[in-house]
Design a protein around this motif. Sequence first.
Motif, short mmCIF file in Angstrom:
data_model
loop_
_atom_site.label_atom_id
_atom_site.label_comp_id
_atom_site.label_asym_id
_atom_site.label_seq_id
_atom_site.Cartn_x
_atom_site.Cartn_y
_atom_site.Cartn_z
N MET A 277 108.74 125.23 -38.78
CA MET A 277 108.11 125.34 -40.09
C MET A 277 108.48 124.17 -40.99
O MET A 277 107.64 123.63 -41.71
N ILE A 278 109.76 123.73 -40.93
CA ILE A 278 110.21 122.61 -41.75
C ILE A 278 109.44 121.34 -41.39
O ILE A 278 108.94 120.61 -42.25
N VAL A 279 109.34 121.07 -40.09
CA VAL A 279 108.65 119.85 -39.64
C VAL A 279 107.17 119.92 -39.98
O VAL A 279 106.57 118.92 -40.41
N GLN A 280 106.57 121.09 -39.79
CA GLN A 280 105.14 121.21 -40.09
C GLN A 280 104.86 121.04 -41.59
O GLN A 280 103.86 120.46 -41.98
N GLU A 281 105.76 121.56 -42.44
CA GLU A 281 105.59 121.41 -43.88
C GLU A 281 105.63 119.93 -44.27
O GLU A 281 104.94 119.52 -45.20
N VAL A 282 106.44 119.14 -43.55
CA VAL A 282 106.62 117.73 -43.92
C VAL A 282 105.56 116.85 -43.29
O VAL A 282 104.91 116.04 -43.97
N GLY B 203 102.88 117.92 -41.13
CA GLY B 203 101.57 118.48 -40.85
C GLY B 203 101.22 118.36 -39.38
O GLY B 203 102.01 118.71 -38.50
N ASP B 204 100.02 117.83 -39.10
CA ASP B 204 99.55 117.71 -37.71
C ASP B 204 99.84 116.34 -37.10
O ASP B 204 99.36 116.03 -35.99
N GLU B 205 100.61 115.51 -37.79
CA GLU B 205 100.90 114.17 -37.26
C GLU B 205 101.75 114.28 -35.99
O GLU B 205 102.64 115.14 -35.87
N THR B 206 101.49 113.38 -35.05
CA THR B 206 102.30 113.33 -33.80
C THR B 206 103.33 112.22 -33.86
O THR B 206 104.37 112.29 -33.19
N ASP B 207 103.06 111.18 -34.66
CA ASP B 207 104.01 110.09 -34.86
C ASP B 207 104.72 110.31 -36.19
O ASP B 207 104.08 110.41 -37.25
N TYR B 208 106.05 110.40 -36.14
CA TYR B 208 106.84 110.69 -37.33
C TYR B 208 107.39 109.38 -37.88
O TYR B 208 108.33 108.79 -37.31
N LYS B 209 106.80 108.91 -38.97
CA LYS B 209 107.27 107.68 -39.62
C LYS B 209 108.32 108.06 -40.65
O LYS B 209 108.03 108.76 -41.62
N ASN C 129 102.13 105.51 -48.71
CA ASN C 129 101.49 106.85 -48.69
C ASN C 129 102.07 107.73 -47.59
O ASN C 129 101.37 108.50 -46.95
N LEU C 130 103.39 107.63 -47.37
CA LEU C 130 104.07 108.39 -46.33
C LEU C 130 105.07 109.35 -46.98
O LEU C 130 105.60 109.07 -48.07
N PRO C 131 105.35 110.50 -46.37
CA PRO C 131 106.36 111.41 -46.93
C PRO C 131 107.74 110.77 -46.86
O PRO C 131 108.11 110.18 -45.83
#
Length: 694
Positions: free
Chosen positions: A579-584, A586-592, A642-644
């Motif tokens: 849930m934590i990762v999805q909140e941050v 979303g549906d992205e597969t590459d985590y910048k 424009n990245l979290p």
Amino acid sequence: MNILGFDTKKIARYLNQGAIPIFVLLILIMMLVPLPPFLLDVLFTFNICVSIIVLISAINIKTFKDFIAFPTILLLTTLLRLSLNVASTRIVLLEGYKGTDSAGKVIEAFGVFLIGGNFAVGIVIFGVITIINFIVITKGAGRVAEVSARFALDSMPGKQMAIDADLNAGLIQQEEAKQRRAEVGQEADFFGSMDGASKFVRGDAVAGILILVINLIGGLIIGILQHDLSFTKALSTYASLTIGDGLVAQIPALIISTAAGILVTRVATDDNFSGQMSKQFQANTNALIVVAIVMLIFGLIPGMPHLIFLAFAGVFGALAYFQQKNTKEKVAQAQFEAAVGPEKEELAWKDVPIVEPLSLELAYRLIPLVDQGDNSDLIKRIKAIRRKFVNEIGFLTPSVHIRDNLELPSETYRVLLYGAEIGRGQCLPDKLLAIQPAGTEPIPGIAVKDPTFGMPAIWIDRVIKDDAIARGYTVVEPAVVMTTHLDFLIRQHSSELLGRQETQDLIDHFKVSYPKLIEDVIPKTISISQLQRILQLLLDENVPIKDLRTILEIASEYIAKFPDPLDILPHIRYALRRMIVQEVFGDETDYKVLGVQPEFERLIEQSVGSGAIAGDGLIEPSLAKLFGEEVMTGVAHMESENLPPVIVSGTRTRLTFSRIARRVCPQAIVISISELPPTANLIFQRVLCAQASR
């Protein structure tokens, strides 16, 4: 209490519940069953008593709410009179030939004694009373009730909105709002019922005239043809009985109609009708003086009845004198009390103010934003952000109490948390806020900073809205500006809004779905205070607490080993990792993300010792300052892309980095490497504190 084996309380309860139905049935039976003269006397006397009781009650009540059953009582008393008319008509026609006392002493008294035995005078008096009741009192009261019902229905939406506005502003509580809504509905129902009930009284007056004619004609026919009475004897006997019957019914009807007129025409205050009259006449001493002078002049004119006019001149003059004297004494007493000062009273708990958890104060120019109550755009949006917060975070925040504050600058609002200001901003209600994108030319307006995120913005006129949108600006309404700021502040301080009461309410809510879990864990394994602290730690890091089942299961598993909630936090976060990762992301597969130099991380671990969780209290100030500066630079870079603003660290140092990062950049998010999925494709945009390892 038992008497002869009977439960008197139970009998009394049954009588109270069945008294009215039995009374109505007896009224209807009276129309069918012949009644003896004595019982008829009793019922006519009872009818007069009831009418007087209703009149006195209508005079003494303060508002219609104190006598809301009056329309139904009006119907029942009318039905009682009609039943008595039917019963008396039967006995007059059957036994009238025996004399004027054949229908009972009450009818004889009204038909012989009150009119002196002159039936012609009796008919005139009956006609006058009926006309007064039918044309003047009943018709007027019915018209007033009709207009009042129409006004009550027309004003109902406005009153409902006013109640909702007071509730949203925190001026009243939910229970009082429910009561006031019920009173608004009762007012419309009451006057509508009075409008309909007045038709019964008018019909009763018409029925009285017809019954009089029927009794008189029927009596003459029966007396002459069946009992061989002379026309004169029959007319004298049946006319007296008929008039007595009509008067004994119409006088209570007149009293009831007067009560109805008083009830619908008076304005509700804190005083009853007598108190209203007394206060208002006492406040108008000049009227008494004028009346006394006019009566004195009439008394001195030759040919006038001097004694009567002069006597009344003296009476009203004396009343005016004593009233003025009383008024002067009251004024002097008030001046004395003002000079001396109010008596000192002991303080009570009611004098202790209750601080609202969450308040929104508006300057005078922003008050029109909430003028329409629940239909106001601002209030609708506040409800929407609370609903969104519940769905996303998982608990119900306290209501936002809106109030005006004339001490604020004219276009300023501020948000209070437990009475202390946590944010304020400027809002121009007649303009729009245009958020300025980077690299665009400014447009005409008032340049400001967005109160929520501090981005460049411009307050523009509404006429250039389309032009601003075409240039790439994000244009929002003033209510959106305010609610966006409010939403940001609520999320930022959500852990402070989760108090002991809110935690208990959350437990009670989940107990419906997971009764066994709550029963086993709360408070046997985890106390409410421990759970509150765990939830506050999660909220501090913007982790939703809506999966309370997982939180309770993990916390109950580790609470015996780690009594400190800080030590349990990593285990709960690991359980909530998806849930934590999805909140941050979303549906992205590459985590910048932003990374931390491993050497610097090892340095932090060494500085905090071998505890299970690293806290920032033992870190050297220079290291904390260095990391804070790196976080600000890294977060600014991520937001420009424009990245979290996510920082990835080790499990033991995550809490330390999170506290330092959120202190300098509240929007920063620190996630441990163990919370990321094994298949995560990490793309490091920047490594923090790389120079510290050199």
